[in-house]
Each structure stands twice: as structure tokens, then as C-alpha cells.
Design a protein around this motif. Structure first.
Motif, PDB file in Angstrom:
ATOM      1  N   ASP A   1       3.036  -6.372 -43.654  1.00 29.74           N
ATOM      2  CA  ASP A   1       4.375  -5.925 -43.264  1.00 29.74           C
ATOM      3  C   ASP A   1       5.294  -5.808 -44.475  1.00 29.74           C
ATOM      4  N   MET A   2       5.239  -6.788 -45.345  1.00 32.65           N
ATOM      5  CA  MET A   2       6.074  -6.770 -46.542  1.00 32.65           C
ATOM      6  C   MET A   2       5.704  -5.610 -47.453  1.00 32.65           C
ATOM      7  N   LEU A   3       4.395  -5.372 -47.608  1.00 31.43           N
ATOM      8  CA  LEU A   3       3.933  -4.273 -48.447  1.00 31.43           C
ATOM      9  C   LEU A   3       4.396  -2.933 -47.888  1.00 31.43           C
ATOM     10  N   LEU A   4       4.288  -2.776 -46.571  1.00 33.90           N
ATOM     11  CA  LEU A   4       4.734  -1.539 -45.927  1.00 33.90           C
ATOM     12  C   LEU A   4       6.219  -1.300 -46.160  1.00 33.90           C
ATOM     13  N   LYS A   5       7.017  -2.361 -46.058  1.00 33.53           N
ATOM     14  CA  LYS A   5       8.467  -2.234 -46.237  1.00 33.53           C
ATOM     15  C   LYS A   5       8.813  -1.868 -47.679  1.00 33.53           C
ATOM     16  N   ILE A   6       8.016  -2.354 -48.622  1.00 25.56           N
ATOM     17  CA  ILE A   6       8.258  -2.027 -50.031  1.00 25.56           C
ATOM     18  C   ILE A   6       7.870  -0.577 -50.325  1.00 25.56           C
ATOM     19  N   VAL A   7       6.667  -0.192 -49.884  1.00 28.33           N
ATOM     20  CA  VAL A   7       6.147   1.143 -50.190  1.00 28.33           C
ATOM     21  C   VAL A   7       6.919   2.234 -49.467  1.00 28.33           C
ATOM     22  N   TYR A   8       7.296   1.961 -48.208  1.00 31.61           N
ATOM     23  CA  TYR A   8       7.919   3.002 -47.383  1.00 31.61           C
ATOM     24  C   TYR A   8       9.383   2.677 -47.041  1.00 31.61           C
ATOM     25  N   HIS A   9      10.088   2.061 -47.975  1.00 37.14           N
ATOM     26  CA  HIS A   9      11.470   1.663 -47.710  1.00 37.14           C
ATOM     27  C   HIS A   9      12.395   2.853 -47.465  1.00 37.14           C
ATOM     28  N   LYS A  10      11.975   4.036 -47.895  1.00 35.84           N
ATOM     29  CA  LYS A  10      12.784   5.242 -47.669  1.00 35.84           C
ATOM     30  C   LYS A  10      12.541   5.848 -46.285  1.00 35.84           C
ATOM     31  N   TYR A  11      11.665   5.223 -45.501  1.00 39.12           N
ATOM     32  CA  TYR A  11      11.295   5.784 -44.194  1.00 39.12           C
ATOM     33  C   TYR A  11      11.505   4.752 -43.086  1.00 39.12           C
ATOM     34  N   PRO A  12      12.757   4.400 -42.807  1.00 38.36           N
ATOM     35  CA  PRO A  12      13.035   3.337 -41.831  1.00 38.36           C
ATOM     36  C   PRO A  12      12.575   3.656 -40.413  1.00 38.36           C
ATOM     37  N   ASN A  13      12.645   4.921 -40.006  1.00 39.95           N
ATOM     38  CA  ASN A  13      12.215   5.280 -38.650  1.00 39.95           C
ATOM     39  C   ASN A  13      10.704   5.122 -38.494  1.00 39.95           C
ATOM     40  N   MET A  14       9.986   5.471 -39.547  1.00 40.76           N
ATOM     41  CA  MET A  14       8.533   5.304 -39.532  1.00 40.76           C
ATOM     42  C   MET A  14       8.176   3.823 -39.453  1.00 40.76           C
ATOM     43  N   LEU A  15       8.873   2.988 -40.209  1.00 36.34           N
ATOM     44  CA  LEU A  15       8.617   1.541 -40.179  1.00 36.34           C
ATOM     45  C   LEU A  15       8.930   0.964 -38.803  1.00 36.34           C
ATOM     46  N   GLU A  16       9.984   1.460 -38.181  1.00 36.00           N
ATOM     47  CA  GLU A  16      10.328   0.998 -36.837  1.00 36.00           C
ATOM     48  C   GLU A  16       9.234   1.382 -35.848  1.00 36.00           C
ATOM     49  N   THR A  17       8.717   2.593 -35.973  1.00 36.60           N
ATOM     50  CA  THR A  17       7.624   3.041 -35.107  1.00 36.60           C
ATOM     51  C   THR A  17       6.389   2.162 -35.298  1.00 36.60           C
ATOM     52  N   LEU A  18       6.067   1.857 -36.544  1.00 35.73           N
ATOM     53  CA  LEU A  18       4.918   1.007 -36.834  1.00 35.73           C
ATOM     54  C   LEU A  18       5.063  -0.385 -36.227  1.00 35.73           C
ATOM     55  N   SER A  19       6.274  -0.894 -36.183  1.00 35.31           N
ATOM     56  CA  SER A  19       6.504  -2.254 -35.669  1.00 35.31           C
ATOM     57  C   SER A  19       6.202  -2.364 -34.180  1.00 35.31           C
ATOM     58  N   HIS A  20       6.157  -1.228 -33.488  1.00 30.60           N
ATOM     59  CA  HIS A  20       5.874  -1.224 -32.049  1.00 30.60           C
ATOM     60  C   HIS A  20       4.467  -0.711 -31.737  1.00 30.60           C
ATOM     61  N   ARG A  21       3.627  -0.660 -32.753  1.00 33.81           N
ATOM     62  CA  ARG A  21       2.308  -0.028 -32.606  1.00 33.81           C
ATOM     63  C   ARG A  21       1.409  -0.765 -31.615  1.00 33.81           C
ATOM     64  N   VAL A  22       1.480  -2.072 -31.590  1.00 32.67           N
ATOM     65  CA  VAL A  22       0.641  -2.838 -30.666  1.00 32.67           C
ATOM     66  C   VAL A  22       1.012  -2.522 -29.224  1.00 32.67           C
ATOM     67  N   ASP A  23       2.306  -2.573 -28.912  1.00 38.94           N
ATOM     68  CA  ASP A  23       2.756  -2.253 -27.554  1.00 38.94           C
ATOM     69  C   ASP A  23       2.410  -0.814 -27.192  1.00 38.94           C
ATOM     70  N   ALA A  24       2.568   0.092 -28.158  1.00 33.30           N
ATOM     71  CA  ALA A  24       2.265   1.498 -27.902  1.00 33.30           C
ATOM     72  C   ALA A  24       0.794   1.680 -27.539  1.00 33.30           C
ATOM     73  N   TYR A  25      -0.083   0.974 -28.258  1.00 35.29           N
ATOM     74  CA  TYR A  25      -1.517   1.079 -27.984  1.00 35.29           C
ATOM     75  C   TYR A  25      -1.841   0.641 -26.564  1.00 35.29           C
TER      76      TYR A  25
END
Length: 285
Positions: free
Chosen positions: A200-224
């Protein structure tokens, strides 16, 4: 004859060899679909199924992924990423891609793959006429965050559509297909877990310019689980068949021996064969 049924394919990285085996069974039994929609690694396999190239369907799903240039040091040195998706495209896909793309675009199949547009931070489905001559969209469909670099196409940057959706049941419904054959790559005992804190920390560092994408990823388990719930509901209604591995072959998202991959490919074929009468009845009705 193409059936008025959607063929819906989940991703799964190396586990996609299971789907490839199942698709080879469909091809051998001359079962075609009006609409095929896929996510992640299975986008490549759906492409070969749609054009009837069973050799590359097998070889890319079983052999290409274990090529020494695909994972690890060679990929890092040549592409600056953990996985060598560019190498896979150039070495294994491009030799036949132009001819196959022409064949696909001339066919009457409604073909879509899911990709995540990082520029707009949203899932998008691309049809057979959207596919570019350089095979960049097909490549991008396989590249999960961290595993590889974003792929630029016409001024937009793309990653794996599995960021948002893993099983495109709703997309098929939106296209008017309530009846669906769904193939997934995890057995019934599979449990999807949230990312660990380090990832999670690595994702936030690498993709810090993409907050909507990070938000989508945070709900990936529920989405599945919501998407799989939709598949189970189709089954209850008699409008869906779920095909999934009948056992664990030991293949993980980015790991597996050639023997394990071949075993999982053959399992995909055999699981379809074991349910032959059920599948044939479903598609004929």
C-alpha cells in the motif's frame, strides 16, 4: 454459429493458463459467442481464441510467461520493470498480431478488453477497432500497478483494467447479455485479501499523482466479491455457468513452473470436458 451469450473472462496473471485451456476446449467444440469480454492476462488469450490460433494460445499462456526475460533481473535491466511485458509483446505476440488483428476486425464477433486509463483515472473497454497496430493496448491490459510501466497510446496512459474490475459481468449486462459463460482462474477456496501495508505504501508513493486510481484500488477486495456475487446470482437464475479450477495447481499470479502451468492449462480443458453436457445444453438453449 455464434451464440447470443457473453463469454466473460477474469484475469489472474500466470493463472490465465487455466482460461487458455478452457478456451481451447471451446474452440475444439466449435463454440463461438457473439460477445467476448476479458480483463488482464486473459485479454491476450481471448484475442487468440477469437482468431482461432490455438498454438499461440497455448504457447503464450504456458511457455512465454516462464521465459527468463519475463520476470526478474532481465526485465529490470531491459525494461526497468519487474515484468517484461514489452518483451512478451515483441517476441511472442507481434509476429502474428497484424494478420490476426485484420482477421478479428473483419469478423462479426463483438470483442472487448478492459484497460484502466490512468490519464482519466477510469476503466475503459476497448473494442476490436480500438486495438492499435503496435499492440500497445493489448500489452497494457496485462500490466498491473508496480509490475510494469504505464503504456502510452494516443496521448493517454494505460494499465491493467483489473485495477477496477476483475469479472466483467456488469459490462456484459450493459451490452444486453443476461446469459453468460464466466471463466475465472481461482478455485473455490481462494480468498482475496487486502494489500499489505508495505505494498500500500509503495503504491501511494509510485502513484501519488493518481488519487482516484488509488481510491479504486483500496476497494478492490469488495469489488471482487461483489462481481463474483453477480456471477452466483446468474447461476441461481439459470442464466450463467461459472467455470473455475477444480483444484489448486500451485500457480500464483507471477509464479509457476512450466510443469505447473501445463498442468493448469490441461485442467482448464478437462474441467470443461467434465461439464460438457451442461455447457452444450446451456449454449444450445
Amino acid at each position: 454459429m455464434k451464440r447470443k451469450i457473453a463469454l466473460v473472462l477474469e484475469g489472474g496473471g500466470f493463472r490465465g493458463c487455466y482460461t487458455a485451456g478452457a478456451l481451447s476446449w471451446l474452440y475444439e467444440h466449435d463454440i463461438e459467442f457473439e460477445y467476448v469480454v476479458s480483463i488482464s492476462a486473459t485479454a491476450v488469450f481471448s484475442f487468440y481464441y477469437a482468431v482461432g490460433d490455438m498454438k499461440n494460445l497455448h504457447d503464450i499462456s504456458v511457455k512465454a510467461v516462464t521465459d527468463s526475460h519475463m520476470i526478474g533481473l532481465n526485465a529490470i535491466l531491459t525494461e526497468g520493470s519487474i515484468c517484461g511485458f514489452g518483451y512478451m509483446r515483441d517476441t511472442y505476440i507481434m509476429p502474428t498480431y497484424p494478420k490476426h488483428l485484420e482477421t478479428l476486425q473483419k469478423s462479426d464477433i463483438d470483442f472487448e478488453i478492459g484497460v484502466y486509463n490512468m490519464t482519466q483515472q477510469e476503466l475503459q473497454y476497448k473494442n476490436k477497432f480500438d486495438l492499435d497496430p503496435k499492440c500497445d493496448l493489448l500489452k497494457a491490459s496485462c500490466v498491473l500497478p508496480i509490475s510494469g510501466k504505464m503504456t502510452p497510446v494516443d496521448g493517454q496512459k494505460y494499465l491493467d483494467g483489473g485495477i477496477d474490475t476483475m469479472v466483467s459481468v456488469q459490462r456484459a449486462k450493459d451490452k444486453g447479455y443476461d446469459k453468460q459463460l464466466v471463466i475465472v482462474t481461482k478455485d473455490k477456496n481462494y480468498v482475496r485479501k487486502p494489500n499489505g501495508w508495505a505494498l500500500d505504501m509503495l503504491l501511494k508513493i509510485v502513484y501519488h499523482k493518481y488519487p482516484n486510481m488509488l481510491e479504486t484500488l483500496s476497494h478492490r477486495v469488495d469489488a471482487y466479491y461483489n462481481q463474483m456475487g453477480a456471477v452466483y446470482e446468474l447461476e441461481k437464475q439459470g442464466k450463467g455457468i461459472l467455470i473455475r479450477p477444480s483444484r489448486d495447481c500451485g500457480v500464483k499470479r507471477f509464479s509457476g513452473t512450466p510443469e505447473q502451468l501445463e498442468d493448469m492449462f490441461q485442467l482448464g480443458w478437462q474441467d470443461m470436458e467434465d461439464r460438457k453436457s451442461e455447457i452444450l445444453k446451456f449454449v444450445e438453449n
